[in-house]
Design an enzyme around this catalytic site. Structure first.
Site, PDB file in Angstrom:
ATOM      1  CE  LYS A 117      -2.045   3.412   2.290  1.00  0.00           C
ATOM      2  NZ  LYS A 117      -1.459   4.324   3.269  1.00  0.00           N
ATOM      3  CG  ASP A 135      -6.983   3.570   2.014  1.00  0.00           C
ATOM      4  OD1 ASP A 135      -8.186   3.257   1.967  1.00  0.00           O
ATOM      5  OD2 ASP A 135      -6.568   4.634   1.549  1.00  0.00           O
TER       6      ASP A 135
END
Length: 217
Positions: A117, A135
DNA sequence: ATCCCGAGGG
DNA sequence: CCCTCTGGAT
């Protein structure tokens, strides 16, 4: 209601969607993203001025006192691991990359404290490389709007979003999902009464699914 | 009590 | 896959 309609609607709702982390360089952005784990951008922006004042470069942070680094970021969650990670990460940036942040996904994820991420956010935000960071917001919105199944992992969600959205729109879509998730379709008390996507929303089924999964434990 | 732009280790 | 690390806001 297809993806392109939803994206155009989101653009109307959030014409100014953008990254809300404060930074003045590739180094500062990478550290800010690492620090943002399990906390809010607002909280990160409160600690980074002092942190970057004390440690203005990767070399300074790599050579910095761990206790001093911990103290600077102590108000964030997970500060122990984060302090260790950003120090180790800064050392690689200084030693291997001459103080610069690499742009390739492989090199980014090889940095201490940088996972899928964080690397994706760095690529889309700083290098303008198409990426789809998933996320907590993107995952929640994707499942509520039916872009992904409730049980899908973040990697599966990422794969499905990338398949449904044209590559040239990944970065914009990512930012719009973040703003939608942060300011409208929040985890708690989302604005369902004003939501243009209510007719396709799977929020209630998603909640029921989560309760059922939890009951299994 | 739950959530916030997760990553590393088991 | 799971668990742990962690504080502040709501």
């Amino acid at each position: 209601m297809d993806v392109s309609f939803i994206l155009s609607k989101l653009q109307q709702m959030f014409p100014d969607a953008h990254c809300e982390l404060n930074y003045t360089s590739d180094y500062e952005l990478l550290i800010a993203i690492i620090l943002s784990a399990q906390t809010t951008d607002k909280a990160v922006n409160k600690v980074t001025p002092a942190l970057f004042h004390h440690f203005p470069t990767p070399r300074a942070l790599a050579d910095g006192d761990l206790k001093r680094i911990e103290k600077d970021i102590a108000r964030l969650g997970l500060y122990h691991a984060k302090a260790k990670n950003i120090k180790a990460c800064a050392k690689v940036l200084a030693d291997v990359y001459d103080g610069n942040v690499p742009s390739s996904f492989k090199k980014l994820t090889e940095l201490p404290g940088v996972g899928r991420k964080t690397a994706s956010v760095m690529q889309t935000e700083y290098f303008d490389i198409p990426a789809m960071p998933v996320d907590t917001h993107v995952e929640r919105i994707s499942k509520r709007l039916g872009f992904a199944k409730f049980g899908d992992s973040v990697e599966t969600v990422e794969r499905k979003l990338k398949r449904k959205i044209p590559r040239s729109e990944w970065n914009m879509a990512h930012q719009l999902f973040i703003f939608f998730g942060r300011y409208f379709c929040m985890a708690r008390n989302p604005k369902c009464e004003e939501c243009p996507f209510l007719s396709i929303c799977k929020k209630d089924k998603f909640e029921a699914y989560k309760r059922k999964e939890k009951a299994k434990q």
